[in-house]
Enzyme design. Structure first.
Site, PDB file in Angstrom:
ATOM      1  N   THR A   1       0.876  -1.181   0.000  1.00 44.51           N
ATOM      2  CA  THR A   1       0.000   0.000   0.000  1.00 44.51           C
ATOM      3  C   THR A   1       0.906   1.222   0.000  1.00 44.51           C
ATOM      4  O   THR A   1       1.638   1.448   0.966  1.00 44.51           O
ATOM      5  CB  THR A   1      -0.892   0.025   1.255  1.00 44.51           C
ATOM      6  OG1 THR A   1      -1.677  -1.161   1.289  1.00 44.51           O
ATOM      7  CG2 THR A   1      -1.809   1.230   1.225  1.00 44.51           C
TER       8      THR A   1
ATOM      9  N   LYS B   1      -7.554   1.827  -3.284  1.00 42.83           N
ATOM     10  CA  LYS B   1      -7.214   1.344  -1.929  1.00 42.83           C
ATOM     11  C   LYS B   1      -7.272   2.487  -0.912  1.00 42.83           C
ATOM     12  O   LYS B   1      -7.815   2.358   0.191  1.00 42.83           O
ATOM     13  CB  LYS B   1      -5.822   0.715  -1.975  1.00 42.83           C
ATOM     14  CG  LYS B   1      -5.162   0.450  -0.639  1.00 42.83           C
ATOM     15  CD  LYS B   1      -5.660  -0.817   0.019  1.00 42.83           C
ATOM     16  CE  LYS B   1      -5.034  -0.961   1.401  1.00 42.83           C
ATOM     17  NZ  LYS B   1      -5.532  -2.107   2.129  1.00 42.83           N
TER      18      LYS B   1
ATOM     19  N   LYS C   1      -1.332   5.070   8.652  1.00 43.49           N
ATOM     20  CA  LYS C   1      -0.539   5.178   7.412  1.00 43.49           C
ATOM     21  C   LYS C   1      -1.464   5.446   6.217  1.00 43.49           C
ATOM     22  O   LYS C   1      -1.218   6.352   5.419  1.00 43.49           O
ATOM     23  CB  LYS C   1       0.246   3.865   7.196  1.00 43.49           C
ATOM     24  CG  LYS C   1       0.931   3.788   5.849  1.00 43.49           C
ATOM     25  CD  LYS C   1       1.469   2.382   5.541  1.00 43.49           C
ATOM     26  CE  LYS C   1       1.783   2.265   4.066  1.00 43.49           C
ATOM     27  NZ  LYS C   1       2.260   0.965   3.645  1.00 43.49           N
TER      28      LYS C   1
HETATM   29  P1  NAD Z   1       5.830  -6.173   7.267  1.00 43.18           P
HETATM   30  O1  NAD Z   1       6.593  -5.076   7.923  1.00 43.18           O
HETATM   31  O2  NAD Z   1       5.421  -7.359   8.065  1.00 43.18           O
HETATM   32  O3  NAD Z   1       6.651  -6.716   5.981  1.00 43.18           O
HETATM   33  C1  NAD Z   1       7.416  -5.911   5.160  1.00 43.18           C
HETATM   34  C2  NAD Z   1       8.698  -6.690   4.847  1.00 43.18           C
HETATM   35  O4  NAD Z   1       9.468  -5.967   3.901  1.00 43.18           O
HETATM   36  C3  NAD Z   1       9.573  -6.880   6.085  1.00 43.18           C
HETATM   37  O5  NAD Z   1       9.778  -8.267   6.296  1.00 43.18           O
HETATM   38  C4  NAD Z   1      10.865  -6.149   5.713  1.00 43.18           C
HETATM   39  O6  NAD Z   1      12.036  -6.764   6.243  1.00 43.18           O
HETATM   40  C5  NAD Z   1      10.832  -6.210   4.210  1.00 43.18           C
HETATM   41  N1  NAD Z   1      11.663  -5.216   3.567  1.00 43.18           N
HETATM   42  C6  NAD Z   1      11.812  -3.900   3.857  1.00 43.18           C
HETATM   43  N2  NAD Z   1      12.661  -3.316   2.993  1.00 43.18           N
HETATM   44  C7  NAD Z   1      13.072  -4.283   2.138  1.00 43.18           C
HETATM   45  C8  NAD Z   1      13.946  -4.291   1.008  1.00 43.18           C
HETATM   46  N3  NAD Z   1      14.583  -3.187   0.607  1.00 43.18           N
HETATM   47  N4  NAD Z   1      14.125  -5.453   0.366  1.00 43.18           N
HETATM   48  C9  NAD Z   1      13.490  -6.582   0.771  1.00 43.18           C
HETATM   49  N5  NAD Z   1      12.653  -6.630   1.814  1.00 43.18           N
HETATM   50  C10 NAD Z   1      12.447  -5.491   2.491  1.00 43.18           C
HETATM   51  O7  NAD Z   1       4.549  -5.475   6.607  1.00 43.18           O
HETATM   52  P2  NAD Z   1       3.215  -6.185   6.100  1.00 43.18           P
HETATM   53  O8  NAD Z   1       2.180  -6.163   7.176  1.00 43.18           O
HETATM   54  O9  NAD Z   1       3.561  -7.458   5.423  1.00 43.18           O
HETATM   55  O10 NAD Z   1       2.722  -5.114   5.004  1.00 43.18           O
HETATM   56  C11 NAD Z   1       3.300  -5.020   3.728  1.00 43.18           C
HETATM   57  C12 NAD Z   1       2.501  -4.045   2.902  1.00 43.18           C
HETATM   58  O11 NAD Z   1       1.145  -4.487   2.826  1.00 43.18           O
HETATM   59  C13 NAD Z   1       2.445  -2.624   3.484  1.00 43.18           C
HETATM   60  O12 NAD Z   1       2.529  -1.701   2.442  1.00 43.18           O
HETATM   61  C14 NAD Z   1       1.097  -2.574   4.184  1.00 43.18           C
HETATM   62  O13 NAD Z   1       0.584  -1.248   4.270  1.00 43.18           O
HETATM   63  C15 NAD Z   1       0.266  -3.456   3.276  1.00 43.18           C
HETATM   64  N6  NAD Z   1      -0.890  -4.102   3.897  1.00 43.18           N
HETATM   65  C16 NAD Z   1      -0.784  -4.691   5.120  1.00 43.18           C
HETATM   66  C17 NAD Z   1      -1.897  -5.295   5.681  1.00 43.18           C
HETATM   67  C18 NAD Z   1      -1.827  -5.969   7.038  1.00 43.18           C
HETATM   68  O14 NAD Z   1      -2.881  -6.288   7.600  1.00 43.18           O
HETATM   69  N7  NAD Z   1      -0.635  -6.239   7.574  1.00 43.18           N
HETATM   70  C19 NAD Z   1      -3.125  -5.299   4.989  1.00 43.18           C
HETATM   71  C20 NAD Z   1      -3.183  -4.716   3.726  1.00 43.18           C
HETATM   72  C21 NAD Z   1      -2.065  -4.121   3.191  1.00 43.18           C
END
Ligand code: NAD
Length: 295
Positions: free
Chosen positions: A94, A169, A244
Site C-alpha cells: 500500500t 485502496k 498510514k
Molecule cells: P511487514 O513489515 O510485516 O513486511 C514488510 C517486509 O518488507 C519486512 O519483512 C521487511 O524486512 C521487508 N523489507 C523492507 N525493505 C526491504 C527491502 N529493501 N528489500 C526486501 N525486503 C524489504 O509489513 P506487512 O504487514 O507485510 O505489510 C506489507 C505491505 O502491505 C504494506 O505496504 C502494508 O501497508 C500493506 N498491507 C498490510 C496489511 C496488514 O494487515 N498487515 C493489509 C493490507 C495491506
C-alpha cells in the site's frame, strides 16, 4: 501455467502470500532484508535468497510487498537494472499513487509489464488466499497478471490505468477509518444512553447505519464473535497501518485538490491514538480512546 516468481518482502503479508503461490505450483524465490522473514518463508516452500539479484535470476514475474513508496521505488529501480524485457512486475504494497506511477514508469521504460495491485483482507486473507486485489495498469499487464494473482485472491478488481489500484485502496481505507470512528461513536453514545450492545447492534446492522465496521468488524465485544473486540483488540489491522493509509489519503487529497474534512479528522484521531502508544492495537480499539479509556 507454472512460473518462476521472485517474491520481494516476506513479512506478515508477503510471507503467506508467497506460500500460496508455492501451493499453486509456482517456483517461488524469495528475498527479504530480515533473516527471520526469509527463514519463515522457507517453511512455506519458498526458496530464500539473501540478495535481491539472486532471487530475480530467471524470473518470469516479480511480486513486491514492502512497507512504503520510497522502498518500492528503490527496489523497483534495482529490479529495472536486472530483469529482462517482458517480465511481469506486480507491487501489492500500500503506497502513495505518485510513487506507484513512478515505479510503473521505471519498468515500462524497460519493456516490462507492470501492475499496482494493493490488497485488502489483512493477514487472515493473506493466509487463506482470499485477498481482494485492486489493480491498476495497462490492459496487457492486466491480462497476464490477473490469472497469476488467483492463488492469493478472493477477488481481483481492475480499477483502471497505472496507479488506479492504489487510488482505490486509499479511498476505501479512508472510508473505513471514518466509518470505524462513526461506529465506535455510535456504540459509545449508546452506552451512555443505557443501550445494550446487542440491542444497538441489532438495530444498526439491519438499518441505515449498517456498514462493514458495524456488521463484520463490530468495535464492541459480543455481537460479532470474530471481531477483534472479542480478543482484547489484538490485530487484525493495526491502528498504525490505518494511520498510514489515512495519511496517504491526505497526501493524495492535497496533491489533487480534493476536500476530505472527515478523512483529515480521522487521521488526527488515529494520530492521537497512536501517539498514546496504541499503534499495535487493532484499529477498532479506537472506541476505547473515544470513551477516554486509552493509555
Ligand atoms: P511487514 O513489515 O510485516 O513486511 C514488510 C517486509 O518488507 C519486512 O519483512 C521487511 O524486512 C521487508 N523489507 C523492507 N525493505 C526491504 C527491502 N529493501 N528489500 C526486501 N525486503 C524489504 O509489513 P506487512 O504487514 O507485510 O505489510 C506489507 C505491505 O502491505 C504494506 O505496504 C502494508 O501497508 C500493506 N498491507 C498490510 C496489511 C496488514 O494487515 N498487515 C493489509 C493490507 C495491506
Amino acid at each position: 501455467m507454472t512460473m518462476r516468481i521472485a517474491f520481494i518482502g516476506l513479512g506478515n503479508m508477503g510471507g503467506p502470500m508467497a506460500g500460496n503461490m508455492v501451493k499453486a505450483g509456482h517456483e517461488v524465490r524469495g528475498f527479504d532484508l530480515s533473516e527471520g522473514a526469509r527463514d519463515a518463508s522457507s517453511t512455506r516452500g519458498v526458496t530464500p535468497f539473501d540478495d535481491l539479484i539472486g532471487a530475480l535470476t530467471g524470473a518470469d514475474a516479480v511480486i513486491t510487498m514492502l512497507p512504503n513508496g520510497a522502498l518500492v521505488k528503490k527496489v523497483w529501480g534495482q529490479i529495472a537494472d536486472t530483469v529482462a524485457p517482458g517480465t511481469l512486475l506486480i507491487d501489492s504494497s500500500t503506497i502513495d499513487v505518485d510513487s506507484a506511477i513512478a515505479a510503473h514508469q521505471m519498468l515500462t521504460n524497460k519493456g516490462c509489464l507492470t501492475l499496482d495491485a494493493p490488497v485488502s483482507g489483512g493477514t487472515g486473507g493473506a493466509e487463506a488466499g482470499t485477498l481482494t486485489f485492486m489493480v491498476g495498469g495497462a490492459d496487457a499487464a492486466l491480462a497476464k497478471g490477473t490469472p497469476l494473482l488467483e492463488p492469493m485472491a478472493g477477488r481481483v478488481v481492475p480499477c483502471g490505468g497505472q496507479g488506479a489500484g492504489q487510488a482505490a485502496k486509499i479511498c476505501n481505507n479512508m472510508l473505513l477509518g471514518i466509518s470505524m470512528i462513526g461506529a465506535a461513536e455510535a456504540f459509545a453514545l449508546g452506552e451512555k444512553l443505557g443501550l445494550e450492545h446487542q440491542a444497538l447492534f441489532d438495530v444498526l446492522s439491519t438499518s441505515s447505519g449498517q456498514c462493514w465496521s458495524v456488521n463484520t468488524y463490530c468495535p464492541v465485544p459480543g455481537p460479532v464473535p470474530t471481531s477483534p473486540a472479542n480478543n482484547s483488540y489484538k490485530p487484525g489491522f493495526t491502528a498504525a497501518l490505518m494511520l498510514k493509509d489515512l495519511r496517504l489519503a491526505q497526501e493524495a487529497a492535497l496533491s489533487r485538490g480534493a476536500q476530505i474534512p472527515l478523512g483529515a479528522e480521522a487521521a488526527q484521531i488515529y494520530g492521537l491514538f497512536e501517539s498514546l502508544g496504541n499503534g499495535g492495537t487493532d484499529f477498532s480499539g479506537i472506541i476505547n480512546f473515544l470513551r477516554g479509556q486509552s493509555k
